[in-house]
Design an enzyme around this catalytic site. Structure first.
Site, short mmCIF file in Angstrom:
data_model
loop_
_atom_site.label_atom_id
_atom_site.label_comp_id
_atom_site.label_asym_id
_atom_site.label_seq_id
_atom_site.Cartn_x
_atom_site.Cartn_y
_atom_site.Cartn_z
N ASP A 10 -8.82 6.88 -72.28
CA ASP A 10 -9.62 7.93 -72.90
C ASP A 10 -10.40 7.33 -74.07
O ASP A 10 -9.81 6.72 -74.97
CB ASP A 10 -8.66 9.03 -73.40
CG ASP A 10 -9.38 10.25 -73.92
OD1 ASP A 10 -10.62 10.30 -73.82
OD2 ASP A 10 -8.70 11.15 -74.44
N GLU A 113 -13.04 9.48 -69.40
CA GLU A 113 -11.60 9.37 -69.09
C GLU A 113 -11.39 8.95 -67.65
O GLU A 113 -12.10 9.41 -66.76
CB GLU A 113 -10.94 10.74 -69.17
CG GLU A 113 -10.72 11.33 -70.52
CD GLU A 113 -10.31 12.78 -70.35
OE1 GLU A 113 -9.11 13.04 -70.12
OE2 GLU A 113 -11.19 13.65 -70.40
MG LIG Z 1 -12.15 11.21 -75.14
#
Ligand SMILES: [Mg+2]
Length: 404
Positions: A10, A113
């Site tokens: 992420d 992500e």
């Molecule tokens: Mg993020």
């Protein structure tokens, strides 16, 4: 059975980080990550809102999705930078490409992500946690921004782990850590537990994920229907979904966007779809391809995905033609719920605009088309070994089998 290992990667503060990198690369002297700054939707329109904020802006209690006006009142020296989606997409595919070298099985979850299925990879890398640190550091060095990596025995736990503490961190949430790391968390932190679900859980005196894990499945199912089963399993760190491998580069072109806040307004959603359709059709034309299947992807505020697709009479790369289909699919399928993410997907791509099939030689042409396809497939398969190319229908069956 071998223990599954999944990474969730992420980007920290993606839009703001990526804009900061853009500005620095273009000679800008300030790093906007180090001043009170935000990425803001069009300031001139009434609905200009905060899309991302710097850590400094966060200290002024500026929140994502509030209006720029509200944000400025909290911090008058706040600097506002416009989003640059074209650049974000470039940064995104660059990162996904880089990460794909670590596992053949990658699933992109949103623009910033993705999951990597690392099951069995310890034969190559030995220490997977160490590898995660190396990946994280390499991204920082190579691309100039930070990421979080979560490691779990499934997608859910990996996703929860990457959220633990930011930025620039690697966290694990493995089977034997569920009780110590997952259960103390606020129940609202559980993936797919929306605001409304949290409120109802709180009314039932369920405040932490651990409280939820102690509840009876029957009670949860009575209260939340099918979502109850999910809550029951998720609170125990259970998730059986697979990392969906993305095969073949040209099999589809799609774009999705996580909205700055949940939308319920159809007109607003259609505006986003218009922009997205323009984007994907432009890409189609650039690649000199035509799409036969058009789809719309929805994710609502409870993280429930749904999508619908339809086939065009003739493959097309014309924005207007495809947009008409997109709107039709939207009108027929939108459930009037709060939408968190929306997207357009074009698949069934061909290199040639399909000939109009005349009423008279319908059958013959269909047969001929089939034959040509078969011939092409055969040629490719002969060249590269067997069964690289399979008709879509066969592939689906194969995938379903795998999931069992
Ligand atoms: Mg993020």
């Amino acid at each position: 059975m071998k223990e599954r290992i999944v990474f969730h990667i992420d980007v920290n503060n993606a839009f703001l980080s990526w804009t900061a990198v853009y500005l620095l690369e273009n000679g800008y002297k300030k790093d906007i990550r180090e001043i009170p700054s935000i990425i803001g939707g069009d300031e001139k329109t009434r609905r200009g809102i905060v899309l991302a904020k710097s850590p400094v802006a966060k200290k002024y209690k500026i929140q994502t999705a509030e209006t720029i006006y509200q944000a400025k009142q909290k911090c008058p020296t706040l600097e506002i930078y416009p989003p640059n989606y074209k650049w974000y997409r470039k940064k995104s595919s660059e990162l996904m490409e880089f990460l794909s070298q670590y596992s053949p099985n990658q699933e992109q979850l949103s623009i910033d992500e993705c999951f990597l299925d690392m099951t069995g990879m310890n034969y190559i890398y030995k220490d997977l946690e160490k590898l995660a640190h190396e990946i994280k550091d390499e991204v920082k060095k190579r691309f100039g921004y930070t990421i979080n990596i979560g490691i779990g025995n499934n997608k859910l736990c990996a996703k929860m782990a990457s959220d633990f503490e930011k930025p620039d961190k690697v966290h694990t949430l493995l089977k034997d850590e569920i009780v110590t790391k997952l259960w103390p968390l606020d129940v609202g932190d559980l993936y797919m537990c929306g605001k409304k679900t949290k409120e109802r859980l709180n009314q039932m005196k369920i405040y932490t994920i651990g409280d939820l894990a102690k509840k009876d499945l029957k009670i949860l199912e009575k209260e939340f229907k099918s979502h109850g089963k999910y809550l029951y399993e998720a609170s125990r760190g259970k998730d059986y979904s697979v990392v969906k491998e993305q095969t073949g580069k040209n099999q589809s072109i799609s774009t999705t966007e996580t909205l700055p806040h949940d939308y319920t307004n159809s007109e607003k959603l259609k505006e986003v779809l218009l922009k997205q359709t323009e984007m994907v059709t432009r890409e189609l034309r650039r690649k000199e391809l035509f799409a036969k299947t058009v789809g719309v992807i929805f994710k609502n505020s409870h993280f429930i995905n749904y999508s619908a697709q339809e086939t065009l009479e003739q493959a097309s790369n014309n924005t207007k033609e495809i947009l008409n289909k997109v709107y039709q699919i939207f009108d027929e399928n939108y459930k009037d719920d709060e939408i968190r993410l929306i997207g357009v997907r074009l698949s069934n791509l061909t290199e040639k605009k399909q000939e109009q099939i005349s009423l008279f030689d319908n059958e013959q042409k269909e047969e001929k088309k089939d034959n040509t396809l078969q011939e092409t497939m055969d040629k490719i398969n002969t060249k590269f070994g067997k069964s690289i190319v399979k008709p879509a229908s066969l592939k689906l069956v194969g995938e379903r089998k795998l999931k069992k």
